[in-house]
Design a protein around this motif. Structure first.
Motif, PDB file in Angstrom:
ATOM      1  N   ILE A 139       1.199  -1.076   0.017  1.00 31.73           N
ATOM      2  CA  ILE A 139       0.096   0.028   0.262  1.00 31.73           C
ATOM      3  C   ILE A 139       0.916   1.346   0.305  1.00 31.73           C
ATOM      4  N   ILE A 140       1.110   2.229  -0.197  1.00 29.02           N
ATOM      5  CA  ILE A 140       1.053   3.444  -0.904  1.00 29.02           C
ATOM      6  C   ILE A 140       0.511   4.730  -0.547  1.00 29.02           C
ATOM      7  N   ASN A 141       0.388   5.523   0.175  1.00 24.35           N
ATOM      8  CA  ASN A 141       0.196   6.781   0.416  1.00 24.35           C
ATOM      9  C   ASN A 141      -0.620   7.520  -0.520  1.00 24.35           C
ATOM     10  N   ASP A 142      -1.334   7.678  -1.817  1.00 23.19           N
ATOM     11  CA  ASP A 142      -1.759   8.745  -3.110  1.00 23.19           C
ATOM     12  C   ASP A 142      -1.941   9.766  -2.225  1.00 23.19           C
ATOM     13  N   GLY A 143      -1.992  10.719  -1.159  1.00 23.12           N
ATOM     14  CA  GLY A 143      -1.640  11.910  -0.604  1.00 23.12           C
ATOM     15  C   GLY A 143      -2.998  12.606  -1.309  1.00 23.12           C
ATOM     16  N   LYS A 144      -3.976  12.071  -0.974  1.00 26.18           N
ATOM     17  CA  LYS A 144      -5.240  12.667  -1.081  1.00 26.18           C
ATOM     18  C   LYS A 144      -6.056  12.311  -0.159  1.00 26.18           C
ATOM     19  N   GLY A 145      -5.040  12.438   0.800  1.00 25.73           N
ATOM     20  CA  GLY A 145      -6.204  13.082   2.381  1.00 25.73           C
ATOM     21  C   GLY A 145      -7.009  11.550   2.896  1.00 25.73           C
ATOM     22  N   LEU A 146      -8.243  12.360   3.862  1.00 19.65           N
ATOM     23  CA  LEU A 146      -9.084  11.839   4.495  1.00 19.65           C
ATOM     24  C   LEU A 146     -10.164  11.841   3.745  1.00 19.65           C
ATOM     25  N   ASP A 147     -11.714  10.992   4.108  1.00 21.82           N
ATOM     26  CA  ASP A 147     -13.011  11.259   2.874  1.00 21.82           C
ATOM     27  C   ASP A 147     -13.254  10.999   4.069  1.00 21.82           C
ATOM     28  N   TYR A 148     -14.281  11.459   3.730  1.00 20.29           N
ATOM     29  CA  TYR A 148     -15.953  11.255   4.600  1.00 20.29           C
ATOM     30  C   TYR A 148     -16.765  12.021   3.675  1.00 20.29           C
ATOM     31  N   PHE A 149     -17.711  10.185   3.280  1.00 16.57           N
ATOM     32  CA  PHE A 149     -18.919  10.739   2.500  1.00 16.57           C
ATOM     33  C   PHE A 149     -20.420  11.151   3.719  1.00 16.57           C
ATOM     34  N   ILE A 150     -21.036  12.007   3.157  1.00 18.92           N
ATOM     35  CA  ILE A 150     -22.252  11.979   3.917  1.00 18.92           C
ATOM     36  C   ILE A 150     -23.710  11.324   3.316  1.00 18.92           C
ATOM     37  N   PRO A 151     -24.967  10.428   4.279  1.00 17.38           N
ATOM     38  CA  PRO A 151     -25.620  10.143   3.107  1.00 17.38           C
ATOM     39  C   PRO A 151     -26.864  11.407   2.841  1.00 17.38           C
ATOM     40  N   GLN A 245     -26.116  15.046   9.917  1.00 10.05           N
ATOM     41  CA  GLN A 245     -26.495  16.585   9.666  1.00 10.05           C
ATOM     42  C   GLN A 245     -24.823  17.394   9.803  1.00 10.05           C
ATOM     43  N   SER A 246     -24.394  17.418  10.962  1.00  9.75           N
ATOM     44  CA  SER A 246     -23.406  17.982  11.544  1.00  9.75           C
ATOM     45  C   SER A 246     -21.941  18.651  10.368  1.00  9.75           C
ATOM     46  N   ALA A 247     -21.592  16.879   9.760  1.00  4.13           N
ATOM     47  CA  ALA A 247     -21.432  17.135   9.489  1.00  4.13           C
ATOM     48  C   ALA A 247     -21.447  18.268   7.829  1.00  4.13           C
ATOM     49  N   SER A 248     -23.002  17.820   7.085  1.00  2.00           N
ATOM     50  CA  SER A 248     -23.068  18.039   6.591  1.00  2.00           C
ATOM     51  C   SER A 248     -23.782  20.005   6.639  1.00  2.00           C
ATOM     52  N   VAL A 249     -23.306  21.087   7.704  1.00  3.32           N
ATOM     53  CA  VAL A 249     -23.101  22.113   8.320  1.00  3.32           C
ATOM     54  C   VAL A 249     -21.292  22.001   8.063  1.00  3.32           C
ATOM     55  N   VAL A 250     -20.234  21.417   8.423  1.00  5.57           N
ATOM     56  CA  VAL A 250     -18.923  21.840   8.063  1.00  5.57           C
ATOM     57  C   VAL A 250     -18.930  21.651   6.868  1.00  5.57           C
ATOM     58  N   GLN A 251     -19.681  20.648   5.797  1.00  6.67           N
ATOM     59  CA  GLN A 251     -19.243  21.163   4.698  1.00  6.67           C
ATOM     60  C   GLN A 251     -19.256  22.137   4.061  1.00  6.67           C
ATOM     61  N   GLN A 252     -20.423  22.933   4.570  1.00  5.40           N
ATOM     62  CA  GLN A 252     -20.614  23.949   3.602  1.00  5.40           C
ATOM     63  C   GLN A 252     -19.873  25.473   4.116  1.00  5.40           C
ATOM     64  N   ALA A 253     -19.529  25.196   5.574  1.00 11.16           N
ATOM     65  CA  ALA A 253     -19.366  26.246   5.988  1.00 11.16           C
ATOM     66  C   ALA A 253     -17.943  27.241   5.173  1.00 11.16           C
ATOM     67  N   HIS A 265     -11.702  16.560  11.978  1.00 10.79           N
ATOM     68  CA  HIS A 265     -11.104  15.516  11.278  1.00 10.79           C
ATOM     69  C   HIS A 265     -11.621  15.730  10.069  1.00 10.79           C
ATOM     70  N   ILE A 266     -13.057  15.436  10.392  1.00 10.31           N
ATOM     71  CA  ILE A 266     -14.233  15.665   9.420  1.00 10.31           C
ATOM     72  C   ILE A 266     -14.096  16.772   8.663  1.00 10.31           C
ATOM     73  N   PHE A 270     -12.726  17.358   4.404  1.00  9.91           N
ATOM     74  CA  PHE A 270     -13.891  18.592   3.244  1.00  9.91           C
ATOM     75  C   PHE A 270     -13.191  19.745   2.817  1.00  9.91           C
ATOM     76  N   ASN A 271     -11.157  19.232   3.611  1.00  5.40           N
ATOM     77  CA  ASN A 271     -10.359  20.704   3.029  1.00  5.40           C
ATOM     78  C   ASN A 271     -10.649  22.172   3.498  1.00  5.40           C
ATOM     79  N   LYS A 272     -11.114  21.926   5.426  1.00  5.97           N
ATOM     80  CA  LYS A 272     -11.741  23.057   5.063  1.00  5.97           C
ATOM     81  C   LYS A 272     -10.458  23.649   6.200  1.00  5.97           C
TER      82      LYS A 272
END
Length: 344
Positions: A139-151, A245-253, A265-266, A270-272
């Motif tokens: 496994i090699i780090n792809d450098g794309k950071g963390l993931d978070y997916f909102i339903p 839902q809180s994650a969705s708020v953070v995503q739009q902040a 970390h969330i 989202f690269n905030k």
């Protein structure tokens, strides 16, 4: 002859932030190896992973691994990736009896730092240590950071109508313009990781754009105190939203202010742009915001040079020394500067 797809089980029981930090491992096992990836965690943390497209199955427990061992045995895993390394994860490994790779938690090094302030901690983020655990798989780090997916059903459109529907608007007669807005995550698992209420009020008073306070039900009353004292530009959403839902708020902040907590970390996923505030814990434990390669959009605020810090790798319900300087001495002017580039 077609090679059989590997079936891999990742174990991380808790908590929100720790699980978010495993997402680069999940992604690389799926995309690089083409593996069928399963995850074992506590039921209360399933929402963190439920929408992750790189996972095939999520197994959960309430308290004991015996709840899922029969089902796990039927899966016939090729490999177990133990990113928790505790008694329960060892029970799983012993019962399944397949090849495993186990994360080193560096408990002794953390103990030295907490108790004697002797720093033997490696200068490496926990995400990179998670990835090092599976290095022998190629496994090699792809450098794309963390993931978070909102339903999809947890995605919010942040406007006055949404606020009113969730009963978190200051008043239906005083609509607020939410473009842009700052999210202030006032919660944290332990009191010594949270800014004092009066300091949060003072910080909010220095910020001119709308602020949405986020936290759990346990933060709702404190959020109400802050919102009433700081003015109509501060909206208390604590305890009124689900995690996603809180994650969705953070995503739009526009920007995020947060303690050392899972939502930090969330926000990084989202690269905030954010300010992360550190009390009794320290970034040197390796769990500061983790961005994609070449990015660092975090401003770390901490009181350096305190002989008592870190007093714990987790936290306490009150300062063991009684003075709580690690949070009380945080400079408030740093937060005012956070809004000075509104037109950037």
């Amino acid at each position: 002859m077609k090679t059989r797809t590997q079936k891999i089980l990742i174990i991380r029981f808790s908590s929100i932030g720790d699980i978010v930090l495993t997402t680069p491992v999940i992604r690389r096992l799926r995309l690089q190896l083409g593996a069928e990836v399963h995850f074992l965690t506590k039921q209360s943390f399933q929402p963190v992973l439920v929408a992750n497209p790189y996972l095939h199955k999520i197994y959960t427990i309430q308290k004991k691994v015996n709840e899922v061992l029969p089902a796990l045995k039927k899966e016939k895993y090729d490999v177990i990736i133990d990113l928790h390394n505790n008694l329960r994860s060892w029970q799983v490994k012993l019962n399944l009896g397949v090849k495993n790779y186990t994360f080193d938690k560096l408990n002794f090094e953390k103990w030295l730092m907490v108790n004697f302030k002797i720093n033997r901690l490696p200068n490496i983020h926990i995400v990179d240590r998670y990835l090092a655990t599976v290095k022998s798989l190629g496994i090699i780090n792809d450098g794309k950071g963390l993931d978070y997916f909102i339903p999809e059903n947890d995605e919010l459109i942040m406007n006055n109508e949404t606020l009113r529907s969730l009963s978190i608007t200051p008043s239906p007669h005083h609509p607020i313009t939410l473009s842009p807005f700052i999210t202030f995550v006032i919660g944290a698992a332990h009191a010594t990781k949270r800014l004092p209420t009066e300091k949060i009020i003072s910080i909010c008073n220095k910020i001119q754009v709308p602020i949405i306070l986020l936290g759990g039900p346990e933060d709702a009353e404190r959020g109400e105190v802050i919102a009433k004292a700081a003015g109509n530009h501060v909206i208390n959403a604590c305890g009124k939203l689900t995690l996603n839902q809180s994650a969705s708020v953070v995503q739009q902040a526009w920007k995020v202010i947060t303690h050392d907590t899972g939502m930090m970390h969330i926000a990084a996923a989202f690269n905030k742009d954010m300010i992360s505030v550190w009390g009794n814990t320290i970034p040197e434990f390796g769990m500061y915001p983790y961005y994609s390669a070449g990015e660092n959009r975090n401003i770390t605020l901490e009181v350096k040079g305190l002989a008592c810090r870190p007093c714990s790798k987790i936290g306490y319900e009150k300062c063991p020394q009684g003075h709580f300087k690690c949070m009380k001495d945080i400079g408030e002017n740093e937060f005012g500067g956070f809004t000075s580039t509104l037109d950037d």
